[in-house]
Design a protein around this motif. Structure first.
Motif, mmCIF file in Angstrom:
data_model
loop_
_atom_site.group_PDB
_atom_site.id
_atom_site.type_symbol
_atom_site.label_atom_id
_atom_site.label_comp_id
_atom_site.label_asym_id
_atom_site.label_seq_id
_atom_site.Cartn_x
_atom_site.Cartn_y
_atom_site.Cartn_z
ATOM 1 N N UNK A 88 8.540 17.163 4.370
ATOM 2 C CA UNK A 88 9.075 17.868 5.546
ATOM 3 C C UNK A 88 10.502 18.408 5.388
ATOM 4 N N UNK A 89 10.667 19.453 4.591
ATOM 5 C CA UNK A 89 11.980 20.083 4.502
ATOM 6 C C UNK A 89 12.151 21.153 5.582
ATOM 7 N N UNK A 90 13.381 21.286 6.089
ATOM 8 C CA UNK A 90 13.665 22.201 7.191
ATOM 9 C C UNK A 90 13.216 23.624 6.875
ATOM 10 N N UNK A 91 12.456 24.203 7.789
ATOM 11 C CA UNK A 91 11.973 25.586 7.697
ATOM 12 C C UNK A 91 11.253 25.848 6.378
ATOM 13 N N UNK A 92 10.687 24.788 5.819
ATOM 14 C CA UNK A 92 9.933 24.902 4.554
ATOM 15 C C UNK A 92 10.774 25.444 3.405
ATOM 16 N N UNK A 93 12.091 25.219 3.471
ATOM 17 C CA UNK A 93 12.950 25.630 2.358
ATOM 18 C C UNK A 93 12.739 24.683 1.179
ATOM 19 N N UNK A 94 13.032 25.145 -0.035
ATOM 20 C CA UNK A 94 12.708 24.320 -1.206
ATOM 21 C C UNK A 94 13.710 23.215 -1.478
#
Length: 377
Positions: free
Chosen positions: A229-235
């Motif tokens: 679960x990274x913010x806004x699907x950032x890598x």
């Protein structure tokens, strides 16, 4: 180490998987030289005198992936002596947050953690910088560093814990040794050295050696690093870092001997992953009569829409008892993408299955993996 690049022709054989053991399978640029990491001690001796990462890697490192300026720290662990650099001081500093550096004297030092350092979710920014001389050791007994925005014990800060911008965690110029998350089942477990759920995390100029997590299970993974679960699907960025690096130094887990994630994208730049192992048995979902696991000797990724990019990196001598001796990549809805460029993947043993034409890789995603100016053998 000298890398011989080879072009993998785009018309490589269409992706088909060997069926052995497959039953039940689900569908940095030179300018970033960065922070002067030189070498660190470990719980059982010196790991390496060389800097971590691939010195021959030339992948461009974007600004957001680079080491953070720590010239004005919020807090300092230690007062100039090794004895002043304690587990208790690290735990307190991480809980307080901000930019954290170490003053443990002029020589490399190992801090044996007697408790896991846990990030408080109200802290917007946590930077942990060892200056290239600090090893944090789990002593083969515990996970070293933990961040989880959905863990109410660390503070509940939003109503959408699985997608929030903070905390933002950076670890740089550190060695993580002998972390062990065996038996830590919360949120699926894994992450022998570092477990992260939510916010953002990046790893720069760091080394991971001899980390562990549960030896069996269909989806548990990440002997060194587990991320959800990274913010806004950032890598997640991994830059100039080494996982393993020599025989006997790699990570071991059911899946993902180095890193593991579900639904999370990765950008791995100018790094080295060697001698890591996925030792589970039965794959995912687990075949009847087996405990599951055994995939992704170095990298294990699962989910729907996500991407993995490996550039300027060396992934070799990793192994998986099931699939993907180097990389296991399953996008269940076939939207995920895998890109390998200017990298070398060599001698990664897949004991059960891999994708035809891509040694060391098992891939189910959008089309075929894209391989550019890289060696796969």
């Amino acid at each position: 180490m000298r890398v011989r690049w080879a072009v993998v022709v785009a018309s490589v054989t269409a992706v088909t998987a060997s069926m052995s053991g497959l039953a039940g399978m689900p569908g940095a640029a030179a300018s970033v030289a960065a922070s002067g990491a030189t070498g660190s001690g470990s719980a059982s001796g010196v790991v390496s005198a060389s800097a971590p990462g691939n010195p021959s890697g030339r992948a461009f490192v974007p600004p957001e992936a680079r080491a953070v300026d720590t010239s004005r720290p919020s807090r300092v662990v230690g007062n100039g002596t090794p004895a002043s650099c304690t587990s208790q001081a690290v735990v307190a500093a991480v809980a307080a947050g901000g930019v954290i550096t170490f003053d443990c004297g002029p020589r490399p030092v190992t801090i044996k953690m007697t408790a896991t350092a846990k990030v408080r979710n109200a802290r917007p920014k946590i930077v942990l910088d060892g200056g290239g001389k600090v090893t944090l050791s789990g002593g083969g007994k515990r996970r070293i560093l933990y961040m989880n925005t959905c863990d109410q014990a660390q503070g509940w800060t939003t109503s959408h814990c699985d997608d929030q911008e903070t905390p933002q965690l950076t670890v740089q110029n550190l060695t993580f040794a002998d972390g062990d998350a065996t038996g830590q089942g919360a949120d699926g477990g894994g992450g022998g050295a570092i477990f992260v759920r939510g916010g953002r995390v990046k790893v720069v100029n760091s080394r991971f050696v001899r980390n562990r997590c549960d030896p069996t299970g269909p989806d548990v993974g990440g002997a060194a690093v587990r991320v959800l679960d990274q913010s806004r699907d950032r890598p997640v960025y991994v830059v100039n870092s080494t996982f393993g690096g020599a025989a006997g130094q790699g990570g071991v887990c059911a899946n993902g001997g180095a890193v593991s994630s579900i639904g999370v994208s990765w950008v791995i730049l100018n790094s080295v992953m060697t001698h890591n192992a996925a030792i589970g048995r039965g794959a995912n979902p687990a075949r009847g009569g087996t405990p599951g696991g055994g995939s992704g000797g170095a990298i294990y990724t699962d989910g729907n829409l996500f991407s993995v990019r490996v550039a300027g990196s060396i992934i070799e001598n990793n192994s998986a008892k099931e699939g993907g001796g180097a990389v296991f990549f399953v996008s269940n809805d076939r939207t995920g993408t895998l890109l390998i460029e200017n990298s070398a993947l060599r001698r990664n043993r897949s004991a059960g299955f891999e994708t035809k034409g891509y040694p060391g890789i098992f891939f189910l995603g959008a089309g075929r993996p894209k391989v550019v100016r890289s060696t796969l053998k």
